[in-house]
Motif scaffolding. Structure first.
Motif, PDB file in Angstrom:
ATOM      1  N   ALA A  33       1.692 -10.107   7.858  1.00  0.00           N
ATOM      2  CA  ALA A  33       2.362  -9.839   6.679  1.00  0.00           C
ATOM      3  C   ALA A  33       1.551  -9.122   5.649  1.00  0.00           C
ATOM      4  O   ALA A  33       2.088  -8.969   4.566  1.00  0.00           O
ATOM      5  CB  ALA A  33       3.093 -10.945   6.244  1.00  0.00           C
ATOM      6  N   ASP A  34       0.491  -8.716   5.870  1.00  0.00           N
ATOM      7  CA  ASP A  34      -0.563  -8.252   4.970  1.00  0.00           C
ATOM      8  C   ASP A  34      -0.728  -6.827   5.066  1.00  0.00           C
ATOM      9  O   ASP A  34      -1.912  -6.523   4.585  1.00  0.00           O
ATOM     10  CB  ASP A  34      -1.881  -9.172   4.795  1.00  0.00           C
ATOM     11  CG  ASP A  34      -1.592 -10.529   4.387  1.00  0.00           C
ATOM     12  OD1 ASP A  34      -0.789 -10.697   3.515  1.00  0.00           O
ATOM     13  OD2 ASP A  34      -2.239 -11.457   4.712  1.00  0.00           O
ATOM     14  N   VAL A  35      -0.043  -5.894   5.855  1.00  0.00           N
ATOM     15  CA  VAL A  35      -0.276  -4.556   6.056  1.00  0.00           C
ATOM     16  C   VAL A  35       0.769  -3.867   5.871  1.00  0.00           C
ATOM     17  O   VAL A  35       1.888  -4.309   5.460  1.00  0.00           O
ATOM     18  CB  VAL A  35      -0.624  -4.314   7.435  1.00  0.00           C
ATOM     19  CG1 VAL A  35      -1.898  -5.137   8.109  1.00  0.00           C
ATOM     20  CG2 VAL A  35       0.422  -4.489   8.369  1.00  0.00           C
ATOM     21  N   LEU A  36       0.611  -2.505   5.371  1.00  0.00           N
ATOM     22  CA  LEU A  36       1.909  -1.625   4.760  1.00  0.00           C
ATOM     23  C   LEU A  36       2.459  -1.083   5.827  1.00  0.00           C
ATOM     24  O   LEU A  36       3.621  -1.319   5.609  1.00  0.00           O
ATOM     25  CB  LEU A  36       1.222  -0.562   4.040  1.00  0.00           C
ATOM     26  CG  LEU A  36       2.036   0.606   3.552  1.00  0.00           C
ATOM     27  CD1 LEU A  36       2.728  -0.340   2.182  1.00  0.00           C
ATOM     28  CD2 LEU A  36       1.299   1.674   2.833  1.00  0.00           C
ATOM     29  N   PHE A  37       1.940  -0.547   7.031  1.00  0.00           N
ATOM     30  CA  PHE A  37       2.839   0.132   7.865  1.00  0.00           C
ATOM     31  C   PHE A  37       3.275  -1.111   9.083  1.00  0.00           C
ATOM     32  O   PHE A  37       2.687  -1.282  10.191  1.00  0.00           O
ATOM     33  CB  PHE A  37       1.837   1.062   8.608  1.00  0.00           C
ATOM     34  CG  PHE A  37       2.574   1.840   9.565  1.00  0.00           C
ATOM     35  CD1 PHE A  37       4.173   1.870   9.761  1.00  0.00           C
ATOM     36  CD2 PHE A  37       1.930   3.084  10.211  1.00  0.00           C
ATOM     37  CE1 PHE A  37       4.905   2.756  10.474  1.00  0.00           C
ATOM     38  CE2 PHE A  37       2.693   4.044  10.809  1.00  0.00           C
ATOM     39  CZ  PHE A  37       4.096   3.901  11.159  1.00  0.00           C
ATOM     40  N   ARG A  47      -9.504   2.774  -4.669  1.00  0.00           N
ATOM     41  CA  ARG A  47      -9.177   2.155  -5.777  1.00  0.00           C
ATOM     42  C   ARG A  47      -8.878   0.481  -5.529  1.00  0.00           C
ATOM     43  O   ARG A  47      -8.331  -0.368  -6.274  1.00  0.00           O
ATOM     44  CB  ARG A  47      -8.092   2.548  -6.736  1.00  0.00           C
ATOM     45  CG  ARG A  47      -8.758   3.970  -7.297  1.00  0.00           C
ATOM     46  CD  ARG A  47      -7.554   4.541  -8.229  1.00  0.00           C
ATOM     47  NE  ARG A  47      -8.154   5.684  -8.859  1.00  0.00           N
ATOM     48  CZ  ARG A  47      -7.676   6.280  -9.881  1.00  0.00           C
ATOM     49  NH1 ARG A  47      -6.187   6.142  -9.886  1.00  0.00           N
ATOM     50  NH2 ARG A  47      -7.940   7.398 -10.602  1.00  0.00           N
ATOM     51  N   GLY A  48      -8.650   0.502  -4.045  1.00  0.00           N
ATOM     52  CA  GLY A  48      -8.299  -1.058  -3.603  1.00  0.00           C
ATOM     53  C   GLY A  48      -7.005  -1.259  -3.007  1.00  0.00           C
ATOM     54  O   GLY A  48      -6.681  -2.274  -2.593  1.00  0.00           O
ATOM     55  N   GLY A  49      -6.112  -0.166  -2.799  1.00  0.00           N
ATOM     56  CA  GLY A  49      -5.017  -0.151  -1.949  1.00  0.00           C
ATOM     57  C   GLY A  49      -3.919   0.340  -2.590  1.00  0.00           C
ATOM     58  O   GLY A  49      -3.899   0.869  -3.615  1.00  0.00           O
ATOM     59  N   ILE A  50      -2.689   0.507  -1.922  1.00  0.00           N
ATOM     60  CA  ILE A  50      -1.456   1.190  -2.544  1.00  0.00           C
ATOM     61  C   ILE A  50      -0.762   0.173  -3.201  1.00  0.00           C
ATOM     62  O   ILE A  50      -0.583  -1.161  -2.419  1.00  0.00           O
ATOM     63  CB  ILE A  50      -0.737   2.126  -1.450  1.00  0.00           C
ATOM     64  CG1 ILE A  50       0.197   2.939  -1.887  1.00  0.00           C
ATOM     65  CG2 ILE A  50      -0.134   0.887  -0.137  1.00  0.00           C
ATOM     66  CD1 ILE A  50      -0.387   4.341  -2.402  1.00  0.00           C
ATOM     67  N   VAL A  51      -0.091   0.385  -4.159  1.00  0.00           N
ATOM     68  CA  VAL A  51       1.047  -0.552  -4.718  1.00  0.00           C
ATOM     69  C   VAL A  51       2.233  -0.459  -4.082  1.00  0.00           C
ATOM     70  O   VAL A  51       2.738   0.866  -4.305  1.00  0.00           O
ATOM     71  CB  VAL A  51       1.039  -0.389  -6.326  1.00  0.00           C
ATOM     72  CG1 VAL A  51       1.861  -1.377  -6.865  1.00  0.00           C
ATOM     73  CG2 VAL A  51      -0.350  -0.731  -6.777  1.00  0.00           C
ATOM     74  N   TYR A  52       2.731  -1.455  -3.686  1.00  0.00           N
ATOM     75  CA  TYR A  52       4.138  -1.394  -2.888  1.00  0.00           C
ATOM     76  C   TYR A  52       4.915  -2.752  -3.283  1.00  0.00           C
ATOM     77  O   TYR A  52       4.399  -3.621  -2.974  1.00  0.00           O
ATOM     78  CB  TYR A  52       3.891  -1.424  -1.328  1.00  0.00           C
ATOM     79  CG  TYR A  52       5.150  -1.320  -0.465  1.00  0.00           C
ATOM     80  CD1 TYR A  52       6.197  -0.227  -0.733  1.00  0.00           C
ATOM     81  CD2 TYR A  52       5.307  -2.240   0.469  1.00  0.00           C
ATOM     82  CE1 TYR A  52       7.251  -0.376   0.090  1.00  0.00           C
ATOM     83  CE2 TYR A  52       6.319  -2.255   1.241  1.00  0.00           C
ATOM     84  CZ  TYR A  52       7.342  -1.163   1.017  1.00  0.00           C
ATOM     85  OH  TYR A  52       8.547  -1.578   1.918  1.00  0.00           O
ATOM     86  N   ALA A  53       6.116  -2.423  -3.745  1.00  0.00           N
ATOM     87  CA  ALA A  53       7.030  -3.627  -4.003  1.00  0.00           C
ATOM     88  C   ALA A  53       6.123  -4.695  -4.945  1.00  0.00           C
ATOM     89  O   ALA A  53       6.356  -6.011  -4.519  1.00  0.00           O
ATOM     90  CB  ALA A  53       7.673  -4.184  -2.640  1.00  0.00           C
ATOM     91  N   GLY A  54       5.459  -4.242  -5.803  1.00  0.00           N
ATOM     92  CA  GLY A  54       4.817  -5.192  -6.798  1.00  0.00           C
ATOM     93  C   GLY A  54       3.315  -5.756  -6.367  1.00  0.00           C
ATOM     94  O   GLY A  54       2.978  -6.454  -7.193  1.00  0.00           O
ATOM     95  N   ALA A  55       3.122  -5.307  -5.087  1.00  0.00           N
ATOM     96  CA  ALA A  55       1.753  -5.958  -4.488  1.00  0.00           C
ATOM     97  C   ALA A  55       1.174  -4.811  -4.089  1.00  0.00           C
ATOM     98  O   ALA A  55       1.385  -3.950  -3.726  1.00  0.00           O
ATOM     99  CB  ALA A  55       2.186  -6.753  -3.384  1.00  0.00           C
TER     100      ALA A  55
END
Length: 326
Positions: free
Chosen positions: A163-167, A293-301
């Motif tokens: 549950a720690d990945v985007l796709f 920059r450390g990742g994509i911001v998605y749904a507040g995370a």
């Protein structure tokens, strides 16, 4: 198999009540055919408000699993709480009918995961734009949409998925494959999806491109497009660029015609493919900047990883099995 032997899991996280009445009507209809579980990660006031208007037959839970991706947290909570082996996972914009429900359930009789094809229920300009993306995906195998069918026992045998990945759809599918599960890319099973607002669509461009970090070969191909197009424009290679545009339209048409798609997908959507290619050519570079920059911001995370690399995923599954055998 009875319709009541299917669990429909809807992971949900809302910021307002727009569209709530229509969603509740859909869930009321749905609960007459299958068991329904809504896993709601919304703020407490929205959670309580939905609980008051949901049909009594619809189970309403808060997510219990940890993780950066709220949708995956909702899926894992729903799968854990499911009362049936066959599960349909669906976003809040998905709208099944009886035919599609029966088709996914039927295909799960011979598969561990079923990936149907989404179609938009109407076609404003941005739905046609996104359909071009779907068609290219269909030409090269199949699209990842907003719904899947999965066997509960197979996913539990894998210990769930990250549950720690985007796709997260791709992560779930790869996890099923890594435990030996059979995946059915059901391009001929069509499930309707309500189009987003134009504003929401535009806000998804970089996030969708970030998914490609889970598919390195696709990522490298898309990163190469912008430099090539820029060089073609700089050197005025107009015939070559026109030929490339025609070629990608042809690829999309192949996807449109696969598995009966020509009867369901508007023909004019293929003409949007060059625009989608150009959009992705820019978005993927913006996604690369977000990655640095450390990742994509998605749904507040902020999520650094698009997906677990396959070698790491295989080692995790093998380690879990070894520990279980020991």
């Amino acid at each position: 198999m009875s319709e009541r032997d299917i669990e429909y899991v809807l992971p949900l996280r809302r910021h307002d009540t727009i569209g709530e009445a229509e969603l509740v009507r859909y869930l009321e209809w749905l609960s007459g055919h299958v068991e329904v579980t809504v896993v709601d990660g919304s703020a407490s006031d929205l959670f309580a408000g939905l609980a008051r208007v949901l049909p009594a037959e619809v189970r309403h839970l808060a997510p219990r699993h940890p993780g950066l991706n709220g949708k995956a947290r909702g899926v894992l909570t729903g799968v854990e709480a499911a009362r049936h082996e066959l599960i349909v996972l669906a976003d809040d914009d998905i709208r099944y009918d009886e035919t599609a429900l029966a088709a996914v359930a039927d295909r799960l009789g011979d598969a561990d995961l079923v990936r149907p094809q989404n179609l938009y229920s109407s076609y404003p300009w941005h739905a046609r734009w996104d359909t071009a993306r779907m068609l290219v995906a269909r030409a090269f195998g199949g699209d990842y949409g907003g719904t899947l069918g999965v066997r509960r026992s197979t996913l539990q045998a894998a210990g769930g998925y990250s549950a720690d990945v985007l796709f997260e759809n791709l992560e779930l599918e790869r996890t099923v494959r890594c435990v030996g599960g059979k995946v059915d890319v059901a391009r001929d099973v069509y499930v309707l999806r309500r189009p987003p607002t134009a504003r929401h669509f535009l806000g998804q461009r970089v996030r969708q491109a970030y998914d490609d970090f889970a598919q390195p070969r696709r990522l490298l191909t898309e990163l190469a497009i912008l430099p090539l197009v820029t060089a073609g424009v700089a050197h005025r290679k107009w015939p070559l660029l026109a030929a490339l545009a025609a070629a990608v339209v042809g690829v999309a048409e192949v996807g449109r015609r696969r598995d009966g798609g020509a009867r369901r997908i508007p023909v004019g959507t293929t003409l949007w493919t060059p625009l989608w290619i150009l959009e992705r050519a820019v978005s993927v570079w913006l996604a690369l900047i977000a990655r640095l920059r450390g990742g994509i911001v998605y749904a507040g995370a902020r999520i650094p990883s698009a997906g677990t690399p396959l070698p790491i995923l295989r080692r995790r599954i093998a380690g879990m099995r070894s520990a279980s055998d020991g």
